[in-house]
Design a protein around this motif. Structure first.
Motif, short mmCIF file in Angstrom:
data_model
loop_
_atom_site.label_atom_id
_atom_site.label_comp_id
_atom_site.label_asym_id
_atom_site.label_seq_id
_atom_site.Cartn_x
_atom_site.Cartn_y
_atom_site.Cartn_z
N LYS A 72 -19.94 -26.66 -27.24
CA LYS A 72 -19.22 -26.54 -25.96
C LYS A 72 -17.92 -25.74 -26.13
N GLN A 129 -18.85 -22.08 -26.13
CA GLN A 129 -19.26 -21.66 -24.79
C GLN A 129 -18.05 -21.56 -23.84
N GLU A 172 -16.61 -18.56 -21.49
CA GLU A 172 -16.37 -18.73 -20.05
C GLU A 172 -14.95 -18.35 -19.66
N GLY A 212 -19.77 -34.52 -25.31
CA GLY A 212 -20.49 -33.56 -24.48
C GLY A 212 -21.09 -34.12 -23.22
N TYR A 213 -20.40 -35.00 -22.53
CA TYR A 213 -20.91 -35.53 -21.27
C TYR A 213 -20.83 -34.50 -20.14
N LEU A 214 -19.88 -33.59 -20.19
CA LEU A 214 -19.67 -32.64 -19.11
C LEU A 214 -20.25 -31.27 -19.46
N ARG A 215 -20.72 -30.56 -18.42
CA ARG A 215 -21.23 -29.22 -18.62
C ARG A 215 -20.09 -28.24 -18.83
N VAL A 216 -20.40 -27.10 -19.40
CA VAL A 216 -19.37 -26.10 -19.68
C VAL A 216 -18.74 -25.60 -18.37
N GLN A 217 -19.56 -25.42 -17.33
CA GLN A 217 -19.03 -24.95 -16.05
C GLN A 217 -18.02 -25.96 -15.49
N THR A 218 -18.32 -27.23 -15.67
CA THR A 218 -17.38 -28.26 -15.20
C THR A 218 -16.10 -28.23 -16.02
N ASP A 265 -24.22 -38.76 -13.01
CA ASP A 265 -23.71 -37.42 -12.70
C ASP A 265 -22.22 -37.41 -12.99
N ASP A 321 -20.32 -35.07 -14.14
CA ASP A 321 -19.61 -33.87 -13.69
C ASP A 321 -19.07 -34.07 -12.28
#
Length: 331
Positions: A42, A45, A49, A65-71, A168, A170
């Motif tokens: 992450k 990544q 970003e 790593g619970y959250l996405r990279v976009q978040t 969810d 994020d």
């Protein structure tokens, strides 16, 4: 048997935090150690970003790593902008579980103090912490964040719970951060509106004040002229040679407080009239001058007249949770 145990440990590597959960000291400060706040994948990544070669100080701690990279990118920009606009520091931490029987409220307070969230002078730090496996969360506020009450904290967490039930994370974290920023800025809007109202009304207050001061000064000036006229007339009358000759007033004619400023001769015939006018003047202005005698009034005016003429990676801001409020909830 020993060989089998060693082989098993080699196949399933894990850390102490994965066995026992996290202690407050293991929750690394993302501002100081951004690469320890995320997984290696992450972190790389997020560099792409953000279009950077080295991660800047972060606001989110998510080592599992619970959250996405976009978040992560969205939260970083939102929290950095919030800090730039308000100087407040709002951070997020996601862990799997707490290592001991410690409450999440106590755990959050310790993390808050270790990270030193908020400005040292204003203590305007905020921390959103989620313990996923424990299914608990806490929002901790610094002492300076008085605009967000405990009821508002519970309302924010209630909005997050439906998304946490769906795992969810994020969406849940984004809602929590957005609501905290909204509540914080909502109170600041009131703080900003107060000076606006004050400065809008201030000109009218100043005008009224100036009018009152002008009226007060005008009355004192007229009274000083009156006393000067009385003094001049008394000195004139005390002189036996000039007592029956005309007395020319340089202040005002027979001192009737009129707008006629042309001097005219005064004789003993006018004395009774002037005394009547003096008595009328004091009675008419008694609400302003009180029951002072003529000598007291003269001395007071002289004293007031004389007195008036003399007049690299950086840590958080060093805040503390001491005295602050917080709220916890489970889902």
């Amino acid at each position: 048997m020993y060989t089998i145990i060693v082989a098993t440990l080699a196949l399933f590597p894990f850390t102490n935090s994965e066995i026992l959960g996290f202690t407050p000291q293991q929750v690394e400060n993302p501002h100081l150690y951004p690469y320890l706040a995320l997984t290696a994948e992450k972190a790389k990544q997020l560099e792409e970003e953000l279009n950077v070669t080295t991660l800047p100080p972060l606001w989110v701690y998510d080592p599992l790593g619970y959250l996405r990279v976009q978040t992560l990118k969205l939260l970083h920009k939102k929290l950095q902008l919030f800090h730039d606009e308000t100087t407040a520091e709002l951070a997020v931490a996601l862990i799997d579980k707490i290592s001991s029987n410690q409450s999440i409220s106590s755990f959050s307070i310790q993390v808050f103090d270790i990270w030193r969230l908020g400005n040292k002078e204003t203590n305007n730090g905020l921390l959103l912490l989620l313990s996923i496996d424990d299914r608990e969360m806490n929002i901790q506020l610094g002492k300076g964040v008085k605009q967000i009450s405990s009821d508002k904290l519970q309302a924010i967490m209630q909005k997050m719970i439906p998304h946490l039930h769906k795992e969810d994370y994020d969406k849940a974290v984004d809602i929590g951060i957005t609501e905290l920023i909204s509540k914080f800025n909502g109170s600041n809007l009131f703080d900003i509106s107060v000076p606006i109202i004050v400065f809008s009304v201030l000109p009218f207050v100043l005008i009224i004040l100036c009018v009152c001061v002008y009226e007060s000064c005008s009355k004192k000036i007229r009274l000083k002229k009156y006393l000067k006229e009385i003094d001049g007339l008394q000195q004139h009358l005390q002189n036996k040679q000039s007592a029956h000759s005309p007395y020319f007033s340089t202040v005002c004619p027979i001192f009737d407080l009129s707008n006629d400023i042309i001097p005219r001769p005064l004789t003993l015939i006018d004395l009774a009239y002037m005394r009547d006018r003096r008595n009328f003047y004091f009675q008419h202005n008694r609400h302003y001058y009180g029951e002072y005698s003529h000598d007291q009034m003269r001395s007071e005016l002289r004293s007031s007249s004389s007195s008036s003429s003399s007049s690299s990676f950086s840590d958080f801001g060093g805040g503390s949770s001491m005295g602050g409020t917080g709220g916890s909830s489970s889902w």
